[in-house]
Motif scaffolding. Structure first.
Motif: not given
Length: 141
Positions: A23-25, A20, A29-32
């Motif tokens: 994961v970047r915003v 987690r 939007r979250e980009t995993a």
């Protein structure tokens, strides 16, 4: 083996937290997901030009390393954590079934077989954490 499920749950929680955190915003939007660049110089966040990992200075990134990094992106790790939690839940359910039928049937073979099989699965799940200070060598399958 009574502490094994708790040990595994703690390791799963650590793995999940690390995923987690990766994961970047981007643009709210979250980009995993991660991908390896066609130029062979880095691993990037999906849909961005933000590098996650790069090769040595002024050199291409090793393809095997890049593919390994991409295959272990946060989305996949989170999915694996979910699957492992489900296995732990199945083990607990099987244990509960043995406990519930213990008074009715002196040899609850089906639930007991499930507990034993899932117990072995938990032992195998713990092997990657064998170098952890809380790992009990008696859990080795």
């Amino acid at each position: 083996m009574e502490n094994l499920p708790a040990f595994l749950l703690a390791r799963i929680t650590e793995d999940e937290s690390a995923a987690r955190a990766a994961v970047r915003v981007i643009d709210s939007r979250e980009t995993a997901g991660w991908y390896w660049s066609g130029a062979g110089d880095a691993v990037f966040l999906d849909g961005t030009s933000v590098p996650v990992a790069c090769g040595p200075w002024k050199q291409l990134m090793d393809q095997a390393s890049a593919r390994h990094i991409v295959r272990n992106d946060p989305e996949r790790v989170l999915a694996e954590c979910d699957a492992k939690r489900r296995i732990l839940s199945a083990h607990r359910s099987a244990q509960d079934a043995v406990t519930a039928t213990a008074g009715d049937d002196p040899t609850p073979s089906e639930p007991l077989g499930a507990v034993e099989a899932l117990g072995l699965v938990l032992r195998f799940m713990a092997v990657p954490y064998a170098d952890h200070p809380e790992y009990n060598p008696e859990w080795m399958p």
